[in-house]
Design a protein around this motif. Structure first.
Motif, PDB file in Angstrom:
ATOM      1  N   GLU A 167      -2.062  -7.148 -10.175  1.00  0.00           N
ATOM      2  CA  GLU A 167      -0.754  -7.602  -9.821  1.00  0.00           C
ATOM      3  C   GLU A 167       0.311  -6.508  -9.675  1.00  0.00           C
ATOM      4  OE1 GLU A 167       2.406 -10.349 -12.332  1.00  0.00           O
ATOM      5  OE2 GLU A 167       0.640 -11.454 -12.022  1.00  0.00           O
ATOM      6  N   ASN A 168       0.619  -6.569  -8.372  1.00  0.00           N
ATOM      7  CA  ASN A 168       1.775  -5.637  -7.888  1.00  0.00           C
ATOM      8  C   ASN A 168       3.090  -6.389  -7.926  1.00  0.00           C
ATOM      9  OD1 ASN A 168       3.383  -3.835  -6.739  1.00  0.00           O
ATOM     10  ND2 ASN A 168       1.613  -2.859  -5.457  1.00  0.00           N
ATOM     11  N   GLU A 169       3.581  -6.522  -8.939  1.00  0.00           N
ATOM     12  CA  GLU A 169       4.953  -7.019  -8.933  1.00  0.00           C
ATOM     13  C   GLU A 169       6.082  -6.381  -8.266  1.00  0.00           C
ATOM     14  OE1 GLU A 169       7.662  -9.571  -9.890  1.00  0.00           O
ATOM     15  OE2 GLU A 169       5.731 -10.033 -10.561  1.00  0.00           O
ATOM     16  N   ALA A 170       5.840  -5.020  -8.014  1.00  0.00           N
ATOM     17  CA  ALA A 170       6.738  -4.372  -6.895  1.00  0.00           C
ATOM     18  C   ALA A 170       6.742  -4.783  -5.560  1.00  0.00           C
ATOM     19  CB  ALA A 170       6.512  -2.979  -6.850  1.00  0.00           C
ATOM     20  N   LEU A 171       5.566  -5.245  -5.120  1.00  0.00           N
ATOM     21  CA  LEU A 171       5.296  -5.751  -3.556  1.00  0.00           C
ATOM     22  C   LEU A 171       4.953  -7.135  -3.341  1.00  0.00           C
ATOM     23  CD1 LEU A 171       2.897  -2.830  -2.343  1.00  0.00           C
ATOM     24  CD2 LEU A 171       5.580  -2.860  -2.087  1.00  0.00           C
ATOM     25  N   GLY A 172       4.753  -8.070  -4.354  1.00  0.00           N
ATOM     26  CA  GLY A 172       4.901  -9.333  -4.547  1.00  0.00           C
ATOM     27  C   GLY A 172       3.278  -9.609  -4.312  1.00  0.00           C
ATOM     28  N   TYR A 173       2.390  -9.036  -4.649  1.00  0.00           N
ATOM     29  CA  TYR A 173       0.809  -9.328  -4.291  1.00  0.00           C
ATOM     30  C   TYR A 173       0.063  -9.614  -5.593  1.00  0.00           C
ATOM     31  CZ  TYR A 173       1.840  -7.957   0.705  1.00  0.00           C
ATOM     32  OH  TYR A 173       2.144  -8.062   1.853  1.00  0.00           O
ATOM     33  N   ARG A 214       7.994  -3.597   0.308  1.00  0.00           N
ATOM     34  CA  ARG A 214       7.199  -3.428   1.284  1.00  0.00           C
ATOM     35  C   ARG A 214       7.342  -2.428   2.546  1.00  0.00           C
ATOM     36  NH1 ARG A 214       5.249 -10.049   1.399  1.00  0.00           N
ATOM     37  NH2 ARG A 214       4.739 -10.162  -0.612  1.00  0.00           N
ATOM     38  N   LEU A 215       8.685  -2.820   3.028  1.00  0.00           N
ATOM     39  CA  LEU A 215       9.232  -1.796   4.200  1.00  0.00           C
ATOM     40  C   LEU A 215       9.248  -0.230   3.693  1.00  0.00           C
ATOM     41  CD1 LEU A 215      12.158  -3.652   5.637  1.00  0.00           C
ATOM     42  CD2 LEU A 215      10.065  -3.106   6.806  1.00  0.00           C
ATOM     43  N   ASN A 396       0.577   1.258  -3.555  1.00  0.00           N
ATOM     44  CA  ASN A 396       1.402   1.238  -2.390  1.00  0.00           C
ATOM     45  C   ASN A 396       0.536   0.684  -1.213  1.00  0.00           C
ATOM     46  OD1 ASN A 396       3.828   3.391  -1.872  1.00  0.00           O
ATOM     47  ND2 ASN A 396       2.470   3.897  -3.582  1.00  0.00           N
ATOM     48  N   SER A 397      -0.612  -0.211  -1.526  1.00  0.00           N
ATOM     49  CA  SER A 397      -1.416  -0.690  -0.283  1.00  0.00           C
ATOM     50  C   SER A 397      -0.778  -2.126   0.068  1.00  0.00           C
ATOM     51  CB  SER A 397      -2.744  -1.176  -1.011  1.00  0.00           C
ATOM     52  OG  SER A 397      -3.605   0.060  -1.279  1.00  0.00           O
ATOM     53  N   LEU A 398      -0.824  -2.347   1.325  1.00  0.00           N
ATOM     54  CA  LEU A 398      -0.499  -3.416   1.887  1.00  0.00           C
ATOM     55  C   LEU A 398      -1.903  -3.865   2.834  1.00  0.00           C
ATOM     56  CD1 LEU A 398       2.859  -2.054   3.735  1.00  0.00           C
ATOM     57  CD2 LEU A 398       2.831  -3.720   1.615  1.00  0.00           C
ATOM     58  N   TYR A 402      -0.117  -7.135   7.602  1.00  0.00           N
ATOM     59  CA  TYR A 402       1.305  -6.897   7.202  1.00  0.00           C
ATOM     60  C   TYR A 402       1.949  -6.542   8.689  1.00  0.00           C
ATOM     61  CZ  TYR A 402       5.640  -4.820   5.665  1.00  0.00           C
ATOM     62  OH  TYR A 402       6.783  -4.290   5.655  1.00  0.00           O
ATOM     63  N   ARG A 403       2.825  -6.995   8.696  1.00  0.00           N
ATOM     64  CA  ARG A 403       3.821  -6.705   9.975  1.00  0.00           C
ATOM     65  C   ARG A 403       5.352  -6.532   9.575  1.00  0.00           C
ATOM     66  NH1 ARG A 403      -0.096  -6.225  11.692  1.00  0.00           N
ATOM     67  NH2 ARG A 403      -1.289  -6.844  13.830  1.00  0.00           N
TER      68      ARG A 403
END
Length: 408
Positions: A167-173, A214-215, A396-398, A402-403
Motif C-alpha cells: 500500500e503506497n499511501e503517498a501515491l494512492g495505490y 505522483r507528479l 516511486n513506482s508508477l 500513468y499520464r
C-alpha cells in the motif's frame, strides 16, 4: 568520485501503445477444470480483472504488444506476451502447481529466528527505498517473505510465497507485486516481478495530495526521461545529458601493492602518524604509509566526453522500432527538482551540503537498446543505473498507463 549504490530494476516489460482498443478473451484451467478467481492483468499497469466461475476473463486493452500476467496462489505465475495484431481468441492457459509444498514454505517464511527482522529491514531498504515517499509505502503481508544470506559469497536473497500486497499511501495505490527474484550483492540490488496497480479510495483532499505526489515521482524519473528521449523533448522537459568515459585511477595502488604495504607495517613496531602529509618517503615504512593513503582514492575517474547532447545523438529509428545507441556513459541531470536530504546523507560518512539538481548515470550494457514510446526499455538489463535513479526505488513506482495530463 563518490561511490553510488547501483540499482537494477527490471520487469521484462513489453508494451507499445496506440489509440485503438480491443478485448482480450480467455479461459484458465487447473487439471482440465475451469478455475475461478484467478488474477489476470497487464504487467505494471492498472488494467486487470479476475476469472469468473467458468474460468473466463475479458480484458479491454489498447492495441499493441502487452505482457499478460496470470497469477493464482499456490500455482506458478504465467507471463504471456500478446500482440493484438496477431492475437487469436480465446487465449487458453493451464495453471501448474508450485514445486514447493505451500504449508512448508509458510512456516519457513515466518520470523523463525532473530535475524528475520534485520533481514526484513535490509529488504525494505533495497526494495521499497529510503526516500520521502518510502515512509508511506508499506508491505501488508510481510510474513510471506523468507530470506537467505550466503556468507561465503556475500549474497542476500529474498523469496515470497505469494504476491506482496503493498500500500503506497503517498501515491494512492494498492499494488500486488509478484516477486520473482531479489538479490543484493556487492551493493548491487536486483529484483524481478510483476505489478498490478489499483487506485486507493479517498477523500478529495487525499486525491489532490496523490496527484501532487505522483507528479513529483514522475518528474525526473526513468519513465519521464525515456518518454522525453523518444519525443525529442529533453530540453523542454528539463533534462540535460552529458556523455562521459570512465577510466581506472592510475594514482590508486593495486590490491597487491596494498597487501604488501600492510605486511610491511604489521611487522614494524613503529607508532604511525597518518595525519601529516609526506612528500617524499625516506624508507620502506614511509613508502608503505603512502601506498595505504593512496588506497583511499577512488578506483575510477569519470571524464566528460561530450556535453549537452540531443536526443538525435542517441536515438536510431528503424521502421516502427526505436533504439538507443551510445558508446559512452550518460550523465542525466533533471534541472527542475533538487535532491532530497536523505539522498545527500545516504552514506555513513556523507556530510551535509546544499542540494543540487538530481543527477543519474546510465551505463550501457548493450550496443543497441530498444525503447518503447510508453517510456520503458524492451530489456531493462541493457543498462545500469547509478546516482539518483539508484536511490528512488519501488516507493516511486508508477503504472505504465500513468499520464501526466491526468493529474492536471
Amino acid at each position: 568520485m563518490t561511490r553510488f549504490l547501483i540499482f537494477l530494476l527490471f520487469f521484462n516489460l513489453f508494451y507499445f501503445q496506440i489509440s485503438a482498443q480491443i478485448y482480450l478473451e480467455g479461459k484458465i484451467y487447473v487439471n482440465n477444470e475451469p478455475q475461478s478467481n484467478v488474477s489476470v492483468y497487464l504487467n505494471n499497469t492498472t488494467t486487470g480483472t479476475i476469472t469468473n466461475k467458468d474460468g473466463e476473463f475479458n480484458l479491454e486493452v489498447k492495441n499493441g504488444v502487452h505482457q499478460l500476467i496470470i497469477s493464482h496462489l499456490g500455482f506458478k505465475t504465467i507471463a504471456h506476451n500478446v500482440d493484438t495484431e496477431t492475437y487469436k481468441k480465446p487465449l487458453v492457459f493451464s495453471l501448474l502447481e508450485e514445486d514447493f509444498p505451500l504449508d512448508e514454505v509458510v512456516v519457513k517464511g515466518k520470523r523463525s529466528n532473530d535475524d528475520w527482522e534485520y533481514h526484513y529491514s535490509v529488504f525494505v531498504r533495497e526494495f521499497i527505498g529510503t526516500d520521502e515517499l518510502s515512509k508511506h509505502c508499506t508491505i501488508k503481508n510481510r510474513d510471506v517473505l523468507s530470506f537467505e544470506f550466503d556468507a561465503q559469497n556475500n549474497v542476500f536473497t529474498a523469496k515470497a510465497i505469494e504476491p506482496l500486497l503493498i500500500e503506497n499511501e503517498a501515491l494512492g495505490y494498492a499494488i500486488s507485486y509478484d516477486l520473482q527474484y531479489f538479490s543484493l550483492e556487492k551493493n548491487i540490488s536486483k529484483y524481478l516481478g510483476y505489478s498490478y496497480f489499483k487506485e486507493l479510495r479517498g477523500s478529495k483532499g487525499k486525491h489532490k495530495k496523490w496527484r501532487k505526489n505522483r507528479l513529483k515521482a514522475y518528474h525526473g524519473s526513468q519513465l519521464h526521461f525515456y518518454r522525453s528521449v523518444v519525443k525529442h523533448a529533453l530540453q523542454k522537459e528539463g533534462f540535460v545529458i552529458n556523455q562521459f568515459v570512465r577510466k581506472k585511477n592510475k594514482d590508486r595502488p593495486s590490491p597487491e601493492r596494498v597487501i604488501r604495504a600492510g605486511k610491511i607495517l604489521s611487522k614494524s613496531n613503529v607508532v604511525f602518524n597518518l595525519s601529516g602529509k609526506m612528500d617524499r618517503p625516506e624508507n620502506s615504512i614511509d613508502s608503505a604509509l603512502i601506498i595505504l593513503e593512496k588506497a583511499k582514492l577512488p578506483k575510477y575517474i569519470d571524464y566528460l566526453s561530450k556535453d549537452e547532447i540531443a536526443s538525435s545523438d542517441i536515438i536510431l529509428d528503424e521502421g516502427k522500432q526505436t533504439y538507443l545507441l551510445f558508446n559512452h556513459n550518460l550523465r542525466v541531470t533533471y534541472l527542475r527538482e533538487k535532491e532530497e536530504n536523505n539522498y545527500i546523507l545516504r552514506n555513513p560518512f556523507s556530510k551535509p551540503r546544499k542540494a543540487v539538481s538530481q543527477a543519474s548515470n546510465v551505463i550501457p550494457l548493450a550496443k543497441k537498446i530498444k525503447v518503447y514510446p510508453i517510456g520503458v526499455l524492451a530489456n531493462p538489463l541493457d543498462v545500469l543505473y547509478e546516482g539518483y535513479w539508484s536511490y528512488t526505488k519501488f516507493a516511486n513506482s508508477l503504472p505504465l498507463d500513468y499520464r501526466e495530463s491526468n493529474e492536471d
